[in-house]
Design an enzyme around this catalytic site. Structure first.
Site, PDB file in Angstrom:
ATOM      1  N   GLU A   1       0.834  -1.204   0.000  1.00  0.00           N
ATOM      2  CA  GLU A   1       0.000   0.000   0.000  1.00  0.00           C
ATOM      3  C   GLU A   1       0.873   1.260   0.000  1.00  0.00           C
ATOM      4  O   GLU A   1       0.703   2.169   0.812  1.00  0.00           O
ATOM      5  CB  GLU A   1      -0.969  -0.015   1.184  1.00  0.00           C
ATOM      6  CG  GLU A   1      -1.935  -1.187   1.107  1.00  0.00           C
ATOM      7  CD  GLU A   1      -2.979  -1.205   2.203  1.00  0.00           C
ATOM      8  OE1 GLU A   1      -2.887  -0.379   3.129  1.00  0.00           O
ATOM      9  OE2 GLU A   1      -3.901  -2.044   2.146  1.00  0.00           O
TER      10      GLU A   1
ATOM     11  N   GLU B   1      -3.815  -9.047  -0.201  1.00  0.00           N
ATOM     12  CA  GLU B   1      -4.433  -8.832   1.112  1.00  0.00           C
ATOM     13  C   GLU B   1      -5.939  -8.823   0.923  1.00  0.00           C
ATOM     14  O   GLU B   1      -6.460  -8.095   0.071  1.00  0.00           O
ATOM     15  CB  GLU B   1      -3.946  -7.528   1.727  1.00  0.00           C
ATOM     16  CG  GLU B   1      -4.354  -7.329   3.186  1.00  0.00           C
ATOM     17  CD  GLU B   1      -3.621  -6.144   3.811  1.00  0.00           C
ATOM     18  OE1 GLU B   1      -2.391  -6.047   3.608  1.00  0.00           O
ATOM     19  OE2 GLU B   1      -4.277  -5.322   4.481  1.00  0.00           O
TER      20      GLU B   1
END
Length: 804
Positions: free
Chosen positions: A421, A497
């Site tokens: 991220e 994820e």
């Protein structure tokens, strides 16, 4: 893509306590008999410093886990609300005269964070990254014979917040002292690949880098042998009379193995490679490494295959803490976590969001897990004020190279992740840096694909747009997954994820089929539970997430979705979404912080394993007349019938893509029983009974026999039972523990994410009927008794045997 494995495997030797340890040997544990001071010391590196009042301890050590929870600690609740600060470590040791003329190195598997090392007052080096392994050559600064040496390490974790989760503080992984001759295999100096693998043969290539510190031309021979699991030599290659100049020389050896046994998640078969360096007829260095032979492929349409067979990657993400032990590494504690996950059907681990302890990869090699080995949580733009972005420009190349060199020989490592991220997904610097980082990896390893965990997976994402990554990783965006190829035609997918569902073990909010997104918005918590709990019905998720069932149904349905890494396998300290203080640890885990499975564990077990499953929830202690949602997870059956006090409440069958069945039942005390059947024949029966008042304690050890090595552990579950032996589901009795024998309590827990009781204690309140004691051995054999007592309850004793 076909690949292979090898690992530098250190054998260690326990050092007995002494004021100045006499050190000798190739690779030894350097963990024992350190001195520690919490707080800065102006001249902590000086040899003449009076450290007689410093605390004596063994490594690995995490000082934060010993502190008090406080919302005002700079780490904040997201960092576990535990203290950081500065700590100093010192150790006195002696070296034999026989080692003079050899090379001495000290190797740290991980120090959190900003570590500075001195030997005998001489500055040796600095590493800011709290997760990277590193080694120093300390030879020029050493004394031999009767004159001792002093190593000093300053650890600076004062600038906080520097992490989005609990980091721990200190020399929290293992330390090694390494003695080498002046001609030896270089640090992380071997690399094994398998250019050809099939059922008939495996071609193995070994590259070995030899370092010559002598300053003169040397002639050596290299003999490398591959040995199978039965101890038989299957292949040997000899390089004779090789000239080694005063530099790094890389040598190549090829082997052929007929009918190789392939490494897989179901049969993690390991060979080993023994490499000997010989000079003037004497062996001057020897490296023994495990070798796993396998090949794999990611296909844009068919997903992942291992050894030619389709395999869905069934993974979890996990942070590095070990619950009540904090960040202080312990092999048995990590092995227990992997055993619990393996029994659930998990076959993959993501090292979120940093390089793991090296022992993790040794265990995943041995136990059969695929690993996504991740490097960074941020690049130049940070997520916290004092995180790695401050060091990225200067250190990213060195840190990433060290990670790949250390880990590239493990068969369990299937993919590299260059970031999680990353804030620079949205600007052109992300395009440039993705290419740079991928090039660093590919310069050292061409056998594995590279991915990145993208929270913004659309076509404007600069990391994806760069073309640097082989697997396009999505974090969440579950509704977008079926249309992945509409956005990225011909590309390969990885669910880096997923999920982010929330549960508290033993808590049930109804109606169970009402899905809640908590908190309701970034800046507004909305109505959540006043007691900081979350329903365990799998009906609450983070705003960006999905329930466990929603996420798994999507991944399960489409072959091109290679697999998933669920956030998370275990609860972890810090990031207490959806709450903040007084919560101090996460709700994301399938398993709670103490290692007790939540109910959804059995959904995965019913889907991911061949183990017969029939799990009934919730508990059966409610107010009379309350309407209770009753769920059953099951497999290997086509129906489940529910009974209350012997009366049938009907048969339920999973329809379509259902993953559980449900009844709405008006509570009355007694016995709730489920019976699963296949073709009319009973498969399993499961019962939940109304429990009475707490009456007695039950203690169960995961292992009743452990090693007397100073580090082995027995995990002891504490249950609060009624007089008939039923678990009391709301029991919160305070239980005290006493140890009689040569062991000590390393930690206590109960899985409650809001408890502020210390993990280092001789007591623990039960949480929803359960607690945990972690017993650690000392160095003498014999029997140890742990006694558990509580006011008004019948006590319990468990015996643990310590063996050599």
């Amino acid at each position: 893509m076909k690949t292979k494995l090898l690992l530098l495997c250190f054998t260690c030797m326990l050092i007995r306590p002494a004021s100045a340890q006499q050190i000798s040997g190739a690779v030894q544990s350097f963990n024992q008999n350190w001195l520690f001071n919490l707080g800065d010391v102006g001249d902590g590196q000086n040899t003449g410093l009076d450290d007689t009042k410093w605390r004596k301890l063994n490594l690995p050590h995490d000082w934060s886990i010993e502190g008090e929870f406080n919302k005002d600690n700079p780490a904040k609740p997201d960092g576990g609300a535990l203290p950081g600060g500065i700590g100093w470590y010192r150790k006195k040791f002696a070296l034999p005269l026989a080692d003079k003329g050899k090379l001495i190195f000290v190797a740290f598997d991980g120090v959190y964070q900003k570590s500075t090392v001195w030997v005998n007052g001489h500055y040796i080096g600095f590493r800011p990254n709290g997760y990277i392994s590193f080694q120093y050559n300390i030879t020029p600064f050493l004394n031999y014979g009767t004159k001792p040496n002093i190593i000093a390490v300053k650890v600076d974790n004062a600038s906080q917040p520097n992490s989005r989760w609990y980091s721990g503080s200190g020399i929290y992984r293992n330390v090694w002292l390494i003695t080498k001759n002046k001609v030896a295999v270089d640090h992380w100096g071997t690399f094994v690949t398998t250019p050809i693998v099939n059922a008939q043969t495996a071609r193995v290539n070994l590259k070995t880098s030899i370092k010559n510190y002598s300053g003169t031309l040397q002639h050596i021979s290299i003999i490398s042998s591959i040995i199978n699991a039965d101890g038989k030599i299957t292949a040997t290659n000899t390089l004779a009379n090789v000239a080694i100049h005063d530099s790094l020389t890389t040598l190549s050896q090829d082997f052929n193995i007929a009918g190789p046994v392939l490494w897989s998640v179901d049969r993690p078969y390991l060979y080993k490679v023994v490499t000997k360096v010989i000079s003037a007829g004497k062996t001057i260095d020897i490296v023994e490494t495990p070798l796993g032979i396998r090949y794999f492929d990611f296909d844009a349409d068919k997903g992942f295959s291992l050894n030619g067979k389709h395999l869905k990657i069934l993974g979890v993400c996990d942070h590095h803490d070990l619950g009540a032990l904090g960040a202080a590494f312990n092999t048995r504690a990590l092995e227990r976590k992997l055993e619990i996950l393996k029994a659930m059907g998990c076959n993959a681990i993501r090292t979120s969001h940093n390089p793991p302890a090296p022992e993790l990869l040794t265990l995943t090699d041995k136990m059969g897990f695929i690993v996504m080995d991740e490097a960074f949580d941020c690049w130049q733009k940070g997520k916290e004020e004092y995180d790695y972005h401050l060091f990225f420009d200067q250190w990213h190349k060195r840190d990433l190279e060290d990670q790949v060199l250390r880990d590239r020989n493990h068969p369990s490592v299937i993919m590299w992740s260059i970031g999680n991220e990353i804030p620079q997904q949205s600007d052109t610097s992300g395009f440039r840096l993705a290419k740079e980082l991928a090039a660093i990896v590919r310069n050292l390893d061409l056998t594995r694909p590279i991915t990145a965990a993208n929270s913004s997976p659309d076509t404007r994402n600069q990391i994806i747009k760069s073309g640097a990554i082989d697997l396009i990783g999505y974090n969440y965006h579950n509704n977008d997954l079926p249309k992945f190829h509409d956005r990225y035609p011909g590309k390969k997918f990885m669910g880096t994820e997923t999920t982010s569902a929330l549960e508290t073990r033993g808590i049930y909010d109804m109606p169970s089929d009402s899905i809640r997104k908590w908190p309701v918005s970034k800046n507004s918590t909305g109505k959540m539970n006043d007691d900081f709990t979350v329903s365990a019905y799998d009906n609450v998720t983070a705003r960006w997430g999905s329930t466990h069932e929603e996420a798994w149904k999507t991944i399960k349905k489409y072959d091109f979705l290679s697999g998933m890494f669920i956030w998370t396998g275990f609860d972890y300290i810090g990031e207490p979404t959806p709450y903040s203080w007084p919560a101090r640890s996460s709700y994301f885990g399938i398993i709670d912080l103490a290692g007790f499975p939540k109910d959804v564990y059995y959904m995965y077990q019913s889907e991911w394993t061949k183990t017969p499953v029939l799990h009934l929830l919730p508990h059966w202690n409610w107010q009379p007349g309350k309407v209770v949602d009753v769920w059953a997870y099951y497999n290997q059956a086509d129906e489940v019938e529910l009974f209350l006090n012997g009366k049938s409440l009907g048969i339920k069958k999973k329809i379509g893509d259902d993953l559980h069945v449900m009844w709405r039942v008006t509570f009355e005390p007694g016995t709730l029983k489920a019976v699963s059947r296949l073709n009319g024949k009973v498969v399993l029966t499961s019962e939940v009974k109304t429990a009475g008042e707490p009456a007695k304690i039950e203690v169960k050890a995961d292992r009743s026999k452990i090693k007397a090595d100073g580090v082995d552990l027995s995990f002891i579950t504490v249950n609060i039972l009624d007089k008939d032996g039923n678990l009391v589901p709301n029991a919160d009795n305070k239980v005290s523990f006493k140890v009689n024998g040569n062991a000590f309590i390393a930690g206590v827990d109960n899985g409650d994410p809001t408890s502020h009781d210390p993990f280092k204690a001789s007591y623990r309140k039960a949480f929803n009927g359960k607690a945990l004691v972690i017993l650690q051995s000392n160095y003498s054999t014999g029997n140890v008794n742990l006694t558990a007592t509580a006011d008004g309850l019948q006590p319990a004793i468990v015996k643990i045997e310590l063996v050599k």
